[in-house]
Design a protein around this motif. Structure first.
Motif, PDB file in Angstrom:
ATOM      1  N   TYR A 138      61.983  25.225   5.017  1.00 33.24           N
ATOM      2  CA  TYR A 138      61.591  26.032   3.855  1.00 33.24           C
ATOM      3  C   TYR A 138      61.784  25.246   2.558  1.00 33.24           C
ATOM      4  CZ  TYR A 138      60.126  30.661   5.346  1.00 33.24           C
ATOM      5  OH  TYR A 138      59.381  31.704   5.828  1.00 33.24           O
ATOM      6  N   ARG A 139      62.832  24.472   2.490  1.00 34.46           N
ATOM      7  CA  ARG A 139      63.081  23.699   1.273  1.00 34.46           C
ATOM      8  C   ARG A 139      61.950  22.706   1.016  1.00 34.46           C
ATOM      9  NH1 ARG A 139      64.606  19.025  -0.465  1.00 34.46           N
ATOM     10  NH2 ARG A 139      64.750  18.127   1.637  1.00 34.46           N
ATOM     11  N   ARG A 140      61.362  22.187   2.090  1.00 41.97           N
ATOM     12  CA  ARG A 140      60.321  21.160   1.965  1.00 41.97           C
ATOM     13  C   ARG A 140      58.913  21.736   1.836  1.00 41.97           C
ATOM     14  NH1 ARG A 140      59.236  17.967   5.986  1.00 41.97           N
ATOM     15  NH2 ARG A 140      58.419  16.371   4.566  1.00 41.97           N
ATOM     16  N   ILE A 141      58.766  23.053   1.882  1.00 44.75           N
ATOM     17  CA  ILE A 141      57.417  23.640   1.839  1.00 44.75           C
ATOM     18  C   ILE A 141      56.623  23.218   0.607  1.00 44.75           C
ATOM     19  CG2 ILE A 141      56.194  25.838   1.482  1.00 44.75           C
ATOM     20  CD1 ILE A 141      57.908  27.071   3.639  1.00 44.75           C
ATOM     21  N   PRO A 142      57.184  23.247  -0.621  1.00 43.57           N
ATOM     22  CA  PRO A 142      56.390  22.802  -1.780  1.00 43.57           C
ATOM     23  C   PRO A 142      55.871  21.368  -1.623  1.00 43.57           C
ATOM     24  CG  PRO A 142      58.342  23.976  -2.518  1.00 43.57           C
ATOM     25  CD  PRO A 142      58.502  23.763  -1.042  1.00 43.57           C
ATOM     26  N   GLU A 143      56.726  20.491  -1.083  1.00 45.35           N
ATOM     27  CA  GLU A 143      56.304  19.104  -0.868  1.00 45.35           C
ATOM     28  C   GLU A 143      55.190  19.034   0.167  1.00 45.35           C
ATOM     29  OE1 GLU A 143      58.124  15.072   1.217  1.00 45.35           O
ATOM     30  OE2 GLU A 143      59.496  16.637   0.482  1.00 45.35           O
ATOM     31  N   ILE A 144      55.322  19.824   1.236  1.00 43.15           N
ATOM     32  CA  ILE A 144      54.301  19.842   2.284  1.00 43.15           C
ATOM     33  C   ILE A 144      52.990  20.383   1.733  1.00 43.15           C
ATOM     34  CG2 ILE A 144      53.662  20.884   4.487  1.00 43.15           C
ATOM     35  CD1 ILE A 144      56.686  20.869   5.176  1.00 43.15           C
ATOM     36  N   GLU A 145      53.081  21.434   0.913  1.00 49.43           N
ATOM     37  CA  GLU A 145      51.868  22.011   0.319  1.00 49.43           C
ATOM     38  C   GLU A 145      51.157  20.995  -0.573  1.00 49.43           C
ATOM     39  OE1 GLU A 145      53.290  25.531  -1.619  1.00 49.43           O
ATOM     40  OE2 GLU A 145      52.831  26.802   0.118  1.00 49.43           O
ATOM     41  N   ARG A 146      51.916  20.220  -1.318  1.00 50.51           N
ATOM     42  CA  ARG A 146      51.307  19.182  -2.160  1.00 50.51           C
ATOM     43  C   ARG A 146      50.593  18.140  -1.299  1.00 50.51           C
ATOM     44  NH1 ARG A 146      56.041  19.852  -5.248  1.00 50.51           N
ATOM     45  NH2 ARG A 146      57.076  18.127  -4.163  1.00 50.51           N
ATOM     46  N   GLN A 147      51.263  17.754  -0.198  1.00 56.11           N
ATOM     47  CA  GLN A 147      50.639  16.767   0.687  1.00 56.11           C
ATOM     48  C   GLN A 147      49.343  17.305   1.278  1.00 56.11           C
ATOM     49  OE1 GLN A 147      53.691  15.908   3.544  1.00 56.11           O
ATOM     50  NE2 GLN A 147      54.840  14.548   2.185  1.00 56.11           N
ATOM     51  N   ILE A 148      49.361  18.579   1.682  1.00 59.93           N
ATOM     52  CA  ILE A 148      48.158  19.188   2.259  1.00 59.93           C
ATOM     53  C   ILE A 148      47.045  19.234   1.225  1.00 59.93           C
ATOM     54  CG2 ILE A 148      47.189  21.347   3.135  1.00 59.93           C
ATOM     55  CD1 ILE A 148      49.877  21.857   4.513  1.00 59.93           C
ATOM     56  N   ALA A 149      47.400  19.609  -0.019  1.00 57.55           N
ATOM     57  CA  ALA A 149      46.395  19.671  -1.085  1.00 57.55           C
ATOM     58  C   ALA A 149      45.779  18.304  -1.337  1.00 57.55           C
ATOM     59  CB  ALA A 149      47.031  20.215  -2.368  1.00 57.55           C
ATOM     60  N   GLU A 150      46.613  17.268  -1.314  1.00 58.14           N
ATOM     61  CA  GLU A 150      46.097  15.909  -1.524  1.00 58.14           C
ATOM     62  C   GLU A 150      45.191  15.491  -0.368  1.00 58.14           C
ATOM     63  OE1 GLU A 150      49.568  13.551  -1.981  1.00 58.14           O
ATOM     64  OE2 GLU A 150      50.046  14.309  -4.002  1.00 58.14           O
ATOM     65  N   GLU A 151      45.611  15.829   0.847  1.00 59.31           N
ATOM     66  CA  GLU A 151      44.794  15.482   2.011  1.00 59.31           C
ATOM     67  C   GLU A 151      43.474  16.243   1.993  1.00 59.31           C
ATOM     68  OE1 GLU A 151      47.249  16.329   5.330  1.00 59.31           O
ATOM     69  OE2 GLU A 151      48.625  14.635   4.986  1.00 59.31           O
ATOM     70  N   ASP A 152      43.524  17.529   1.596  1.00 61.88           N
ATOM     71  CA  ASP A 152      42.297  18.317   1.522  1.00 61.88           C
ATOM     72  C   ASP A 152      41.343  17.745   0.482  1.00 61.88           C
ATOM     73  OD1 ASP A 152      43.169  19.984   3.477  1.00 61.88           O
ATOM     74  OD2 ASP A 152      43.639  21.686   2.171  1.00 61.88           O
ATOM     75  N   ALA A 153      41.905  17.326  -0.654  1.00 62.53           N
ATOM     76  CA  ALA A 153      41.065  16.779  -1.724  1.00 62.53           C
ATOM     77  C   ALA A 153      40.355  15.501  -1.279  1.00 62.53           C
ATOM     78  CB  ALA A 153      41.906  16.502  -2.965  1.00 62.53           C
ATOM     79  N   ALA A 154      41.018  14.742  -0.414  1.00 68.78           N
ATOM     80  CA  ALA A 154      40.432  13.486   0.048  1.00 68.78           C
ATOM     81  C   ALA A 154      39.624  13.649   1.334  1.00 68.78           C
ATOM     82  CB  ALA A 154      41.537  12.451   0.276  1.00 68.78           C
ATOM     83  N   SER A 155      39.711  14.799   1.951  1.00 68.40           N
ATOM     84  CA  SER A 155      39.082  15.004   3.254  1.00 68.40           C
ATOM     85  C   SER A 155      37.584  15.258   3.124  1.00 68.40           C
ATOM     86  CB  SER A 155      39.731  16.194   3.972  1.00 68.40           C
ATOM     87  OG  SER A 155      39.064  16.474   5.183  1.00 68.40           O
TER      88      SER A 155
END
Length: 335
Positions: free
Chosen positions: A273-290
């Motif tokens: 749970y503590r890492r969720i914001p970091e994971i969400e940022r990574q997903i957003a970056e991956e989605d933007a590049a996908s």
């Protein structure tokens, strides 16, 4: 105004807010005849006839038909029934205008063509049955051959738009966009590709399974909402109430994989749970590049438009992940 006094047509017109020619017209039409004719043939009006002229003016401003006004004044109907009927007419006109406004706004925003204008008019004019069929056709196509757990597509299908009888302009605009999207083969393909890529993996199939879905949208949602309510109330994450609620949530989550809730598992879940914001940022970056279909452009767009149509769009709330992680962390003396 003297109840017994008679007034010439000019005074009657001025007092009723009508023109002299209008007062004369209503007299000739037998709507409101003068109270008296003078010896010289002049039309004279008393208080009652002037009041009737005022009523006629008001009803005409509401676009009431002359025959309806005549029936009212002759006692063939009541003012309440007449006004009720006209309220219904005005409300229907309002709904029609609202639908037209939604179409025009959408066309202006999209730079629409004549063909699109015709399509959008048909979309807002659909019956409930036609809207239901449009959504069913979409999910039938998307779900055909989709390699996901049994029942998952039916759960997705259950989240569907229900346009109210008196929709707002925003709800109509959302329905136009949604109906246009779900009829688009390219959007259907993108949703199918996203769902397959997300839920056909081992982890995805686990999330899409019936027990996990029941937890996410049922008991689990209620339990985490209890935790969040305590946060909104300003409670400490280590308070007895929060600890009791978060422990029930974690026990239910652990039970999905028949895993006992140990202090070690609590700490792993807390770290997740503590890492969720970091994971969400990574997903957003991956989605933007996908180059592949992503959630916000596919199923996420569908869900957000359905929420607007249904009037259930949630207010934006930043979840307190660090606070939740602290609440989940195992006590020093164990579970």
């Amino acid at each position: 105004m003297d109840n017994r006094e008679l007034y010439p047509i000019g005074d009657a017109a001025r007092r009723s807010g009508l023109s002299v020619s209008a007062v004369r017209f209503y007299a000739d039409a037998g709507i409101v005849e003068p109270a008296h004719l003078s010896g010289a043939g002049h039309r004279l009006y008393d208080v009652d006839t002037i009041a009737r002229l005022e009523l006629v003016r008001t009803l005409r401003e509401l676009d009431t038909d002359l025959d309806e006004i005549r029936r009212l004044l002759e006692g063939g109907t009541t003012l309440h029934d007449l006004l009720t009927t006209h309220l219904e007419i005005v409300e229907r006109q309002e709904r029609t205008l609202r639908a037209r406004r939604a179409v025009l706004r959408t066309l202006i925003r999209q730079g629409g063509t004549t063909a699109q204008a015709d399509l959008m008019h048909k979309l807002v004019s659909m019956t409930d049955e036609e809207r239901e069929q449009t959504i069913d056709d979409f999910w039938n196509d998307v779900g055909e051959g989709l390699d996901v757990p049994d029942g998952f597509v039916d759960r997705l299908r259950a989240v569907r738009p229900v346009l109210p009888a008196d929709p707002t302009a925003a709800q109509l605009e959302a329905w136009i966009e949604l109906a246009d999207l779900v009829r688009d083969p390219a959007f259907r393909d993108a949703v199918r590709t996203y769902l397959h890529g997300t839920y056909s993996t081992d982890m995805g199939r686990s999330i899409a399974s019936a027990p996990s879905q029941d937890f996410i949208y049922g008991n689990g949602a209620a339990l985490i909402e209890e935790v969040l309510a305590a946060h909104r109330a300003g409670e400490s994450p280590r308070s007895p109430r929060v600890q009791k609620a978060v422990t029930r949530f974690m026990e239910a989550a652990a039970a999905l994989s028949d895993t006992p809730l140990t202090p070690e598992l609590r700490d792993r879940m807390a770290e997740g749970y503590r890492r969720i914001p970091e994971i969400e940022r990574q997903i957003a970056e991956e989605d933007a590049a996908s180059e592949d279909p992503v959630y916000d452009d596919t199923h996420g767009r569908y869900l957000s438009l359905v929420a607007v149509v249904n009037g259930t769009a949630p207010e934006e709330e930043t979840l307190p992940y660090a606070w939740i992680a602290e609440a989940m962390r195992a006590p020093a003396d164990g579970v």
